[in-house]
Scaffold this motif. Structure first.
Motif, PDB file in Angstrom:
ATOM      1  N   ALA A 189     -29.671 -12.307 -30.351  1.00  0.00           N
ATOM      2  CA  ALA A 189     -28.767 -12.766 -29.304  1.00  0.00           C
ATOM      3  C   ALA A 189     -27.996 -11.586 -28.710  1.00  0.00           C
ATOM      4  CB  ALA A 189     -27.801 -13.813 -29.861  1.00  0.00           C
ATOM      5  N   GLU A 190     -27.503 -10.701 -29.562  1.00  0.00           N
ATOM      6  CA  GLU A 190     -26.798  -9.507 -29.079  1.00  0.00           C
ATOM      7  C   GLU A 190     -27.738  -8.613 -28.282  1.00  0.00           C
ATOM      8  OE1 GLU A 190     -23.402  -7.803 -31.663  1.00  0.00           O
ATOM      9  OE2 GLU A 190     -24.883  -8.599 -33.085  1.00  0.00           O
ATOM     10  N   ALA A 191     -28.941  -8.408 -28.800  1.00  0.00           N
ATOM     11  CA  ALA A 191     -29.925  -7.556 -28.118  1.00  0.00           C
ATOM     12  C   ALA A 191     -30.303  -8.135 -26.759  1.00  0.00           C
ATOM     13  CB  ALA A 191     -31.167  -7.388 -28.987  1.00  0.00           C
ATOM     14  N   THR A 192     -30.384  -9.452 -26.654  1.00  0.00           N
ATOM     15  CA  THR A 192     -30.716 -10.085 -25.381  1.00  0.00           C
ATOM     16  C   THR A 192     -29.676  -9.741 -24.328  1.00  0.00           C
ATOM     17  OG1 THR A 192     -31.865 -11.898 -26.484  1.00  0.00           O
ATOM     18  CG2 THR A 192     -31.165 -12.278 -24.212  1.00  0.00           C
ATOM     19  N   GLY A 193     -28.419  -9.815 -24.688  1.00  0.00           N
ATOM     20  CA  GLY A 193     -27.356  -9.456 -23.747  1.00  0.00           C
ATOM     21  C   GLY A 193     -27.479  -8.021 -23.272  1.00  0.00           C
ATOM     22  N   ARG A 194     -27.750  -7.097 -24.200  1.00  0.00           N
ATOM     23  CA  ARG A 194     -27.902  -5.687 -23.826  1.00  0.00           C
ATOM     24  C   ARG A 194     -29.084  -5.489 -22.884  1.00  0.00           C
ATOM     25  NH1 ARG A 194     -26.737  -5.091 -29.338  1.00  0.00           N
ATOM     26  NH2 ARG A 194     -28.936  -4.713 -29.818  1.00  0.00           N
ATOM     27  N   VAL A 195     -30.199  -6.144 -23.190  1.00  0.00           N
ATOM     28  CA  VAL A 195     -31.394  -6.014 -22.347  1.00  0.00           C
ATOM     29  C   VAL A 195     -31.137  -6.565 -20.951  1.00  0.00           C
ATOM     30  CG1 VAL A 195     -33.764  -6.870 -22.048  1.00  0.00           C
ATOM     31  CG2 VAL A 195     -33.070  -5.906 -24.232  1.00  0.00           C
ATOM     32  N   MET A 196     -30.406  -7.665 -20.858  1.00  0.00           N
ATOM     33  CA  MET A 196     -30.121  -8.233 -19.542  1.00  0.00           C
ATOM     34  C   MET A 196     -29.245  -7.294 -18.721  1.00  0.00           C
ATOM     35  SD  MET A 196     -32.020 -10.723 -19.443  1.00  0.00           S
ATOM     36  CE  MET A 196     -32.970 -11.544 -20.708  1.00  0.00           C
ATOM     37  N   VAL A 197     -28.268  -6.646 -19.355  1.00  0.00           N
ATOM     38  CA  VAL A 197     -27.443  -5.657 -18.647  1.00  0.00           C
ATOM     39  C   VAL A 197     -28.335  -4.536 -18.120  1.00  0.00           C
ATOM     40  CG1 VAL A 197     -25.672  -3.865 -18.924  1.00  0.00           C
ATOM     41  CG2 VAL A 197     -25.296  -6.156 -19.861  1.00  0.00           C
ATOM     42  N   GLU A 198     -29.213  -4.009 -18.978  1.00  0.00           N
ATOM     43  CA  GLU A 198     -30.109  -2.919 -18.568  1.00  0.00           C
ATOM     44  C   GLU A 198     -31.026  -3.361 -17.430  1.00  0.00           C
ATOM     45  OE1 GLU A 198     -32.158  -1.924 -22.177  1.00  0.00           O
ATOM     46  OE2 GLU A 198     -30.306  -1.261 -23.160  1.00  0.00           O
ATOM     47  N   THR A 199     -31.592  -4.536 -17.541  1.00  0.00           N
ATOM     48  CA  THR A 199     -32.546  -5.022 -16.543  1.00  0.00           C
ATOM     49  C   THR A 199     -31.878  -5.231 -15.196  1.00  0.00           C
ATOM     50  OG1 THR A 199     -33.871  -6.090 -18.270  1.00  0.00           O
ATOM     51  CG2 THR A 199     -34.200  -6.853 -16.006  1.00  0.00           C
ATOM     52  N   TYR A 200     -30.784  -5.970 -15.168  1.00  0.00           N
ATOM     53  CA  TYR A 200     -30.103  -6.243 -13.902  1.00  0.00           C
ATOM     54  C   TYR A 200     -29.548  -4.954 -13.290  1.00  0.00           C
ATOM     55  CZ  TYR A 200     -30.536 -11.318 -13.967  1.00  0.00           C
ATOM     56  OH  TYR A 200     -31.028 -12.599 -13.925  1.00  0.00           O
ATOM     57  N   THR A 201     -29.022  -4.058 -14.107  1.00  0.00           N
ATOM     58  CA  THR A 201     -28.503  -2.789 -13.599  1.00  0.00           C
ATOM     59  C   THR A 201     -29.631  -1.964 -12.978  1.00  0.00           C
ATOM     60  OG1 THR A 201     -26.718  -2.800 -15.233  1.00  0.00           O
ATOM     61  CG2 THR A 201     -27.239  -0.683 -14.217  1.00  0.00           C
ATOM     62  N   ARG A 202     -30.753  -1.885 -13.652  1.00  0.00           N
ATOM     63  CA  ARG A 202     -31.911  -1.140 -13.143  1.00  0.00           C
ATOM     64  C   ARG A 202     -32.371  -1.695 -11.795  1.00  0.00           C
ATOM     65  NH1 ARG A 202     -34.957  -1.633 -17.432  1.00  0.00           N
ATOM     66  NH2 ARG A 202     -36.307  -3.295 -16.682  1.00  0.00           N
ATOM     67  N   LEU A 203     -32.194  -2.997 -11.588  1.00  0.00           N
ATOM     68  CA  LEU A 203     -32.596  -3.627 -10.332  1.00  0.00           C
ATOM     69  C   LEU A 203     -31.507  -3.565  -9.257  1.00  0.00           C
ATOM     70  CD1 LEU A 203     -34.435  -6.707 -11.856  1.00  0.00           C
ATOM     71  CD2 LEU A 203     -35.499  -4.849 -10.525  1.00  0.00           C
ATOM     72  N   GLY A 204     -30.399  -2.895  -9.557  1.00  0.00           N
ATOM     73  CA  GLY A 204     -29.361  -2.678  -8.554  1.00  0.00           C
ATOM     74  C   GLY A 204     -28.266  -3.718  -8.494  1.00  0.00           C
ATOM     75  N   TYR A 205     -28.160  -4.551  -9.511  1.00  0.00           N
ATOM     76  CA  TYR A 205     -27.105  -5.559  -9.533  1.00  0.00           C
ATOM     77  C   TYR A 205     -25.859  -4.988 -10.191  1.00  0.00           C
ATOM     78  CZ  TYR A 205     -30.616  -9.077  -8.296  1.00  0.00           C
ATOM     79  OH  TYR A 205     -31.583  -9.790  -7.643  1.00  0.00           O
ATOM     80  N   GLU A 206     -24.712  -5.560  -9.850  1.00  0.00           N
ATOM     81  CA  GLU A 206     -23.426  -5.214 -10.456  1.00  0.00           C
ATOM     82  C   GLU A 206     -23.123  -6.247 -11.529  1.00  0.00           C
ATOM     83  OE1 GLU A 206     -18.763  -5.857  -9.298  1.00  0.00           O
ATOM     84  OE2 GLU A 206     -20.191  -5.530  -7.669  1.00  0.00           O
ATOM     85  N   ILE A 207     -22.903  -5.800 -12.749  1.00  0.00           N
ATOM     86  CA  ILE A 207     -22.620  -6.699 -13.870  1.00  0.00           C
ATOM     87  C   ILE A 207     -21.119  -6.962 -13.960  1.00  0.00           C
ATOM     88  CG2 ILE A 207     -22.759  -7.009 -16.380  1.00  0.00           C
ATOM     89  CD1 ILE A 207     -25.494  -7.035 -14.962  1.00  0.00           C
ATOM     90  N   VAL A 208     -20.763  -8.240 -14.002  1.00  0.00           N
ATOM     91  CA  VAL A 208     -19.376  -8.654 -14.208  1.00  0.00           C
ATOM     92  C   VAL A 208     -19.348  -9.390 -15.544  1.00  0.00           C
ATOM     93  CG1 VAL A 208     -17.467 -10.066 -13.363  1.00  0.00           C
ATOM     94  CG2 VAL A 208     -18.980  -8.885 -11.729  1.00  0.00           C
ATOM     95  N   GLU A 209     -18.741  -8.750 -16.527  1.00  0.00           N
ATOM     96  CA  GLU A 209     -18.701  -9.342 -17.868  1.00  0.00           C
ATOM     97  C   GLU A 209     -17.626 -10.420 -17.932  1.00  0.00           C
ATOM     98  OE1 GLU A 209     -17.890  -7.702 -22.302  1.00  0.00           O
ATOM     99  OE2 GLU A 209     -19.472  -6.673 -21.153  1.00  0.00           O
ATOM    100  N   LEU A 210     -18.015 -11.579 -18.447  1.00  0.00           N
ATOM    101  CA  LEU A 210     -17.068 -12.686 -18.594  1.00  0.00           C
ATOM    102  C   LEU A 210     -16.133 -12.421 -19.772  1.00  0.00           C
ATOM    103  CD1 LEU A 210     -19.568 -15.643 -18.075  1.00  0.00           C
ATOM    104  CD2 LEU A 210     -17.925 -14.725 -16.424  1.00  0.00           C
ATOM    105  N   PRO A 211     -14.888 -12.836 -19.638  1.00  0.00           N
ATOM    106  CA  PRO A 211     -13.935 -12.628 -20.735  1.00  0.00           C
ATOM    107  C   PRO A 211     -14.176 -13.606 -21.887  1.00  0.00           C
ATOM    108  CG  PRO A 211     -12.888 -13.827 -18.944  1.00  0.00           C
ATOM    109  CD  PRO A 211     -14.273 -13.467 -18.463  1.00  0.00           C
ATOM    110  N   PHE A 212     -13.661 -13.241 -23.052  1.00  0.00           N
ATOM    111  CA  PHE A 212     -13.743 -14.097 -24.238  1.00  0.00           C
ATOM    112  C   PHE A 212     -12.574 -15.083 -24.202  1.00  0.00           C
ATOM    113  CE2 PHE A 212     -15.799 -10.110 -25.619  1.00  0.00           C
ATOM    114  CZ  PHE A 212     -17.033 -10.615 -25.981  1.00  0.00           C
ATOM    115  N   VAL A 213     -12.726 -16.102 -23.369  1.00  0.00           N
ATOM    116  CA  VAL A 213     -11.704 -17.134 -23.213  1.00  0.00           C
ATOM    117  C   VAL A 213     -12.411 -18.481 -23.141  1.00  0.00           C
ATOM    118  CG1 VAL A 213     -10.016 -15.615 -22.074  1.00  0.00           C
ATOM    119  CG2 VAL A 213     -11.702 -16.851 -20.689  1.00  0.00           C
ATOM    120  N   GLY A 214     -11.647 -19.554 -23.163  1.00  0.00           N
ATOM    121  CA  GLY A 214     -12.210 -20.896 -23.092  1.00  0.00           C
ATOM    122  C   GLY A 214     -12.933 -21.140 -21.778  1.00  0.00           C
ATOM    123  N   VAL A 215     -13.688 -22.228 -21.739  1.00  0.00           N
ATOM    124  CA  VAL A 215     -14.526 -22.513 -20.582  1.00  0.00           C
ATOM    125  C   VAL A 215     -13.713 -22.722 -19.302  1.00  0.00           C
ATOM    126  CG1 VAL A 215     -14.744 -25.011 -20.999  1.00  0.00           C
ATOM    127  CG2 VAL A 215     -16.564 -23.787 -19.806  1.00  0.00           C
TER     128      VAL A 215
END
Length: 176
Positions: A136-162
């Motif tokens: 699960a942790e590795a999936t998050g890292r891979v998604m950051v790498e993939t989207y960044t490589r494709l030119g997207y800006e990553i906005v990390e969600l905070p650790f708060v309630g829904v």
């Protein structure tokens, strides 16, 4: 079209459901529905049987979702997107076929992608989500790498309630 991505069990679907309650249109995640269908019909396109076939089905689902969302006027929040298929293949150590990469480059989303980071406190496994904590942790890292490589800006969600996460996303949707 805005993407919410990240590893399994990070609150993506709950967030998207909350945003839908607040009036946003959304597109569901491919993986869970494909797994349910494949199990129901005795298919093998499953992450624990044939990962390449599973990725092909996910690509088809994400392409259809992209086309449906692009025909809608207004903001649509997507539970994952085409680049997630690339990330999944990378995560599995499988080659990314040229048609998958072409799809990710051709069918674009808003440049701002929301990442639900791994959050141990809410992570759970279930019948369709069989990844362990490390995956699960590795999936998050891979998604950051993939989207960044494709030119997207990553906005990390905070650790708060829904509710607070939905407020956070809505504020960022208003600004761009």
């Amino acid at each position: 079209m805005f993407i919410v991505t990240g590893g399994p069990g990070t609150g993506k679907t709950c967030l998207i459901e909350k945003l839908a309650q607040r009036g946003f249109l959304s597109m569901p995640e491919a993986g869970r529905a494909i797994i349910q269908d494949q199990v129901r019909i005795g298919g093998v396109a499953l992450p624990w049987s044939d990962r390449a076939a599973f990725a092909d089905l996910m690509l088809g689902w994400e392409l259809r979702s992209w086309h449906e969302a692009s025909a809608i006027t207004g903001t649509v929040v997507m539970d994952r997107g085409i680049p997630d298929v690339m990330g999944y293949l990378d995560l599995c150590g499988l080659p990314v076929p040229s048609h998958v990469e072409a799809a990710a480059k051709l069918y674009r989303y808003n440049r701002r992608v929301f990442l639900a980071p791994f959050w141990n406190a809410i992570f759970t496994e279930d019948a369709e989500r069989k990844q362990n904590l490390e995956e699960a942790e590795a999936t998050g890292r891979v998604m950051v790498e993939t989207y960044t490589r494709l030119g997207y800006e990553i906005v990390e969600l905070p650790f708060v309630g829904v509710e607070e996460r939905a407020d956070y996303v809505m504020e960022r949707l208003r600004t761009g």
